[in-house]
Each structure stands twice: as structure tokens, then as C-alpha cells.
Design an enzyme around this catalytic site. Structure first.
Site, PDB file in Angstrom:
ATOM      1  N   ALA B 239       0.809  -1.140  -0.207  1.00  0.00           N
ATOM      2  CA  ALA B 239      -0.172  -0.028   0.096  1.00  0.00           C
ATOM      3  C   ALA B 239       0.904   1.244  -0.036  1.00  0.00           C
ATOM      4  CB  ALA B 239      -0.975   0.135   1.298  1.00  0.00           C
ATOM      5  N   HIS B 240       0.311   2.484  -0.052  1.00  0.00           N
ATOM      6  CA  HIS B 240       1.003   3.722  -0.254  1.00  0.00           C
ATOM      7  C   HIS B 240       1.705   3.766   1.096  1.00  0.00           C
ATOM      8  CE1 HIS B 240      -2.929   5.790   1.459  1.00  0.00           C
ATOM      9  NE2 HIS B 240      -2.836   4.698   2.040  1.00  0.00           N
TER      10      HIS B 240
END
Lengths: 334, 334, 334
Positions: B239-240
Site C-alpha cells: 500500500a501507499h
């Protein structure tokens, strides 16, 4: 098909059907809640009985034990889902594609294409492979060197087959499937990961279907094998040297680690993980969201983590009550 | 290589080898159960000893403590897997690609290509990027604007790199990998989801390998970073703003939520999930199918849900017995 | 924007701001640990307070209860994340694409393209569909027959839309998304898997965003529906006939099995699995790594397996102590 023909075709029994209704014609099946008075619908499980009662379908297919609770005109059959499958295949036959090789497809000269193959726009087939009769390859497919594909396959858009894959007949690969990517093999040396070359192949036998964005790694040495008639759902991970038998079912988001063996007719539900080098024997069933850490005997059903949790909660509650009784007992006697 | 040369090359000791056998030549390694009398094979774990005994391989590589149970001609080495790796690299060197830029590749004028780059059919490289020496880009790859790729990388078919990604040297991205897609960031306002712009980059350092269909999101602000020599399996979600250190291992179907930090040499087994903003310190190990909900200290092994379940089942059983004893005791005394 | 304008724009209150600082101009936001003395940064959670104290950011955005612990110049706002979202949208507006249809795009004559549509290199749009105004289709996209796409959508590279999909306005599909692949439906007959034809469609309503490599299967009969403003993360599996309401959130690696229904505003965290035919009612929340095996009432929070495990460990410990007391008691009395 009119109602009389439908009853004959399904070898079912009529119920609540008036004389003139036998001539009425139908050609579409829809779910209970979406069917109109021009559609056939079907009921196979008691839990949808209330939905069925309210359904606007003109004709229902249902098993005898549920049919008696319904006032719709209906066809009683023992196996309603199998009956629906027969009607679907009759009424909605897949349209045979007109064979066509797109002008933009790039096919190496050494590739052998059988009769009536289709290749979509911008697909690429590299050297030395072959494609069997009536196979359809959609757009944007990459087929590596020395890949052999059987007849009547359907390779959807964006599929990538690495070099040396071997695909049987009537195989369906959905969009985004990757076959033959390197297995995940590294050795640690002085804190660094060294890659172990992945030199094996992937062999996919006849009548296999693989869902969207699933990945199948090649063997390290030796091959990864997916047996005849096995069906794999979307987003499944098949690691290197996995051997899957015939007619298995593997549902979405599951993962088989390296060198796992499934014998024939194994059923793996969704989000299951199987540890490396495990063998799951013929006909065994693994429930959803279960981790498999040891070999599974033939025809057994693995206990799910969910059931183990629930069982323990029950045992805890029983012990709590027992403790309470003992404490009360002690108080009374003191 | 003949047997004498193999023994020298692996710095091993011969066992069960007759004088004339030293001159015999080998050039292929196969698994124990697939090897023929023309192949070398290997044994590294006691659990395959029975398979090894039945193997038709002409020559085995095995560690001393297992070698003594075998009658095959064999080479004793302390680390059989490392020895096999050496032989594989020697006998099956990757064939260096002939650099070639396909006529159908679309490469913006502002892209700088170094010497001996390959670009496959129908790949697209947008403005302002660069590709280093001897990098191979296969077919159907999309490389966005301002993407910099180092030397000797291998970008497989169907990979998508969003704008502004930064890829080091000797990076391997398998088919279907997506790098730089928007992080999953929304704010709720009056029952609706408002998108938070995702403006950061992805930085992938040297010698990283990422498996098929894995996705790596860009940072929201700041970057998502994958450190040198880290290896990621298929179908993993990064994820980010995740920061991954050097030489980590992340196995299939695992997911690291937003802003997770892995220090160096962390090992994440399959189907693991790590909650957002967690830090896993150097050398820690997370077993398969484990959820990580709090920070993990250096070099520790997270207790798997599976082990916790088993431990609790043991405690329940011990308490049950104790309860039984107490009840019996009470009965006896009453 | 200078500091005065920022304060006005966010309707915040100044704190620690000297008179001449009001005129200072800013145009970039960076995370606390990456911000320089030219950047704005922000703090929304107490757990980052120590990072905030050390931040080199020139100006911070923070809620009143945290602002008092900081000596930076700052703007106090009740909802710092919403304030940052406003600034991000103001300072980093998405650059409107220059509409362009690549010469290599293959678009069937019967497809209707509205004004200002972009289609990237090597994308393919088959017969009878339509694409709305200002929609951007990147490279290597496959759009099947009779697919309708609304306006202002963004379809990233490598997306595959099977025939008959219906996509609303302002929909974002990230790279590798597959929409409309066959549902996973088979009947077993004499040990073989027979495929049930999958004849329904996928309907995606306005303002939906779907993450990289996620797959959405078509309905068997009837449709798979994803409601307005719903946001789906990477590598999620949406099976056939799933119905998702409005403004739901579904995080990475989760899977909804066949015919699952989510009402509006449901939140599904990462690696969740929902069994087939389950209904999750309005506003319910499913925590990460949880299996959902029965219907979920409105606005409830499903108990995670993790919490159930922890709760049981607590109960076991309490029972152990109680047992110890009883045993001691018995010893004392004997």
C-alpha cells in the site's frame, strides 16, 4: 420451447399447470427476483423459498420437497441446478467465433497454427510454438517461445504465457492470468537473497479453467502441473512445482505454496493457504479461510480455524460453569 | 563436467564413487523423483530420504548426515542447496538476449535509451524517462511519464509503471505487476467517500524482484520504497507509503497496509496481513497466515494465529483434566 | 498562497505566528518527516506528536488538542485531514489531459465516442459500445462488445472489460483490473466439473474507483452491481451476482463470494472473506482478516477472529487463576 417440451427435455413432472399453459413458449431464464411473466426461474434451496413465493416468473423449476409450497406453474425435478444447466446450454449456446487473425497480431514464422484459429489485435506469439484448431486468442496476449496450446482453447485478453508452457485442449484462461512466471526461490547468504534459477515448465491439461489475474509459477526443476478438468478461481497463487490432480476446485484468493500436491477431486474453498510440500489426498475438502499445515487424508474435511475457535468458545463456557458449581459447592461445605 | 570436476567445483567429498566413475560427465540436474541415470540430483532434508533412496539419479549431492544412509555415488557438501545453486548457475546460464527494439514499440522522443536495451512488441514508453544498459522490456509494457529504469532490469509482459516511478538496476518485474497505482485514501464526509489525491512516487532499489500480478501503490505524499535485494512473491499488495528495507522476503498473497515499515532482512511468509503504520524491525519473522497488529521487535518471531489456537487447545485440555481431578476429589471427600 | 490566505481558506485559527510570517508564501505539503522549511505539514493523530515536534516544516496544520504541544507556527483546525485534502486539491489540481486518440488504437466503426475522449496506444474497443465525454482510456486496454462507459472516466493501462459491461460516470479503473470475467460456477457430475454458463453483466455505477489487479466477475443470470461512490482497493475478488450498495469501502485482498449483498456505507477492511449469499447491512464494519459466515446487522461491527482469540486467552487466564485458588483452598482444608 413450449412448456410441454421443457418438461420432456428436463424429464420433470408438471405441477399447477393448466391445459392451455402447456403450449406457452419460453426462451429465457432469470433469477427469482428479476424474472418477469415471460421468464422461467428456479428454486434449489429452501432458504430462497420466500423469494420464490414472491417471484413474478411464469414458470418455476424446483425439487419436489419445495414445489409443494409454491402455487406457481412449475416443473418438478430432482436436481434443479442440473436442469437449469441443461436449459442454459440449450437456450444460450456460445456463439462460435468467426475465425480471424488480426492484421496487427505478431506471430513468429516458426509457429504452427492449426485450422480456424483466431488471434486478436496486438497479440504476440513468439518462436517455435503451436496453436490447435479453433482456439481463440483474444487481444494483447503474450505467448512466449516454445509454447504449445491445444484445440478449442480460449485465451482471454492480457494473458501472459512465459516460454515453454504446455496447454491442453479446451483450456480457458481468463484475462490477466500469468502462467510460467519464476517460482519464488532464494537462498540466504551473508544476509543477502540469492536467486535460485527456475528452470521447469508449467503443464496445464485438458478442460482446465483459470480465473482472472491468477498466477501459476513454473517449476524450479521439474514441472508445475494442473490436471484435467480442474477449475481455479480468480486471484489464486499456484507456486512452483505444485502438482494438481484431475477435477479439483480451487476458489478465489487461495494459495498453494511450493511443491504442494493435490490428488484428484480435491475441493479448496476461498482464501485457503496450503503450506509447502503438503499433500492433500483424493476427494478431501478444505473449508474457506483455512490454513493447511499437515497432510490431509483422502475424503476428509479439514477442520476450519473458524470451527476450532467456536469449539473452544463452547469448551470455555462449559468449564466456566463447572468452576462456578465447584466454587458454590466449596462455599456450601465451608 | 566430469565427477572429479564437480567435486572440485563444489568443494565436496566423494562417497561411494568407484575409480572409473570419476571420469563420467554430467550436465543436467533433476529432482529426485524425475532424475534418470544421466542426471545429477540432490537431497537437503531428511523428509525426502525415502524418495532419495529410490531415485534413479546417477549422482547425488547430499549433506554428510544424510549421505551415510544412501548407496548412490554422491558428493557430500555441508550446504547442498547452495551447491545446487552453483551448479545451476554454471550449467544453465541465462542466455543473454540479443538487444532488439521492436518496430511496433512506441517510445517518446524525450526518452533516453542506453546501449543494448530491448523493447518488445507493442510496448509504450511515455515522455522524459530513461532506460539503462542491457535492460529488457518485454511486450505490452506500459511505462508512464518520467519513469527512470536502471540497467540490466527485466520487465516482463503486461507490466504497468505509472508516471514518476524510479526503478534501480537489475530489477525483475514479473508479468502483470502494477507499480505506482493510486494509494487507497478516502475521507468520509456526509456519508460519501472523498478521494485524497495520491501524489507520491514509488522507488524500487537495485536487485529487487517482484512476482506476477503484485501491486505497489504510490505514496500519498512522500514515497513508497522497496529496498535493495528485497524479493516479493506473486499477488502481494504493497500500500501507499510503505517503506521496505534491504533483503526482505515477502511471500505470496500477503498485504502491507499503508505506511508500514519493514527494516532490513524481515521475512514475511504467505497470506500475512500487516496493519497500517506498523513497524517490523530488523530480522523479524512473520509466519504464514498471521495478522500483525502491533510493532514487532528486532529478530523476533511473531506467534502465528495457528500456534495461538493450538496453545489454547492445550491449555483447555489441561484445565479440563484439573477440573476433573478437583471434582473427583470433592466427591471423595464428601 | 500566503499564510493569511491559508488560514482563511481552511477557516482555521493561527497559533505561534508572528506578524511578518503571515505574508510568507507556501505551495507544497509534505509528510512530517520529509518536510523542509519551505513546506507545510500536518498532524492528525497523537501518535505522531513526537515526529511532529522534530519536523522541519515551516507551518503545521493540527487540531487544537495537539497544537498546544507544538511550538511551530501552525493553523488549528478541527479536521486536519479534511483541511489537507482541501489544500491538496487546490495546490495539486489534476492536469486535464489533452484529448487524443492514438493512431494505433483499434476502435470498431459501430462504437460511439463522445467529445474529448482519449484513447491510448494499442487499445482496442470492439463493436457497439460507447464512451462518454472526456473519458481517458490509457494504453493496452481491451474493451469488449457492447460495453458502455460514461463520461470523465479514467481507464488505466491493461484493463480488460469483457462484453456487455456497463460503466457509469467518473469511474476510475486502475491498471490490471478485470471486469466481467466468468463467475466461478460448476456442477459436479460423476466426479467431473461441468461449467454453468455465466450470462449476466457487470454494472458499475458513478464515481466508483477500483484498485490495481482487482477482478469483478459477471453475474451468472442477473448482474453483478457496484454502487455509486463505492471504493475498492487492489487485488480484491468480487464474485458473480454480488450486489454492492453506495459509498462502501473494500480494502485490499478481500473477497466477496457469490451473491453477497452489501448495503450502503459498509466498510470492509483488508483480507476479509465473506461467504456466499451473505447480506451485510447498512453501515456495518468488518475488521481486517475476518471471515463473515452469517448476515451482519446494520451499523454493527463484526468481531474479528483476532479479538475472539485475545478474549479467549483472557478467559483461559482467569479460569487458570480460579483453578489455582480452588486447589489451594482444597489443600488448606484437607
Amino acid at each position: 420451447m413450449n412448456v410441454r417440451e421443457i418438461i420432456d427435455f428436463l424429464q420433470g413432472n408438471p405441477r399447477n399447470i393448466s391445459d392451455d399453459f402447456y403450449e406457452k413458449e419460453f426462451k429465457s431464464i432469470r433469477p427469482l427476483d428479476e424474472a418477469t411473466d415471460k421468464d422461467v426461474s428456479f428454486l434449489y434451496d429452501k432458504k430462497y423459498l420466500e423469494v420464490a413465493k414472491k417471484s413474478k416468473a411464469a414458470l418455476l423449476i424446483a425439487p419436489p420437497h419445495l414445489a409443494s409450497s409454491l402455487s406457481h406453474p412449475l416443473v418438478e425435478v430432482e436436481k434443479p441446478r442440473m436442469a437449469v444447466l441443461k436449459l442454459l446450454e440449450k437456450w444460450y449456446p456460445p456463439s462460435p467465433p468467426v475465425p480471424h487473425i488480426a492484421s496487427t497480431a505478431v506471430i513468429a514464422n516458426s509457429v504452427s497454427l492449426a485450422r480456424n484459429v483466431s488471434v486478436g489485435h496486438y497479440s504476440v506469439i513468439e518462436e517455435k510454438g503451436s496453436v490447435g484448431e479453433e482456439t481463440v486468442i483474444e487481444s494483447h496476449v503474450h505467448i512466449g517461445r516454445n509454447v504449445h496450446i491445444g484445440k478449442k482453447c480460449h485465451i482471454h485478453s492480457g494473458v501472459v504465457l512465459y516460454d515453454n508452457c504446455d496447454i491442453g485442449n479446451e483450456v480457458v484462461l481468463h484475462a490477466g492470468v500469468v502462467v510460467g512466471s519464476d517460482g519464488f526461490g532464494y537462498l540466504q547468504k551473508e544476509g543477502r537473497n540469492l536467486k535460485v534459477p527456475q528452470l521447469g515448465r508449467v503443464i496445464i491439461e485438458d478442460d482446465v479453467e483459470i480465473g482472472a489475474n491468477t498466477s501459476v509459477d513454473c517449476g524450479m526443476l521439474g514441472d508445475t502441473v494442473i490436471g484435467e478438468n480442474t477449475k481455479i478461481d480468480n486471484l489464486v497463487q499456484i507456486a512452483h512445482n505444485v502438482k494438481i490432480g484431475k477435477s479439483c476446485i480451487i476458489a478465489g484468493n487461495s494459495a498453494l505454496a511450493g511443491s504442494v500436491t493435490l490428488e484428484n477431486n480435491v475441493i479448496i474453498a476461498g482464501q485457503v493457504g496450503v503450506r509447502d510440500n503438503i499433500t492433500i489426498r483424493e476427494g478431501a475438502v478444505v473449508p474457506a479461510r483455512t490454513g493447511v499445515g499437515k497432510d490431509v487424508p483422502s475424503k476428509s474435511i479439514v477442520s476450519s480455524d473458524f470451527k476450532r475457535l467456536r469449539k473452544m468458545e463452547g469448551r470455555l463456557e462449559r468449564q466456566r460453569k463447572k468452576l462456578e458449581r465447584i466454587e458454590k459447592n466449596l462455599e456450601d461445605t465451608s
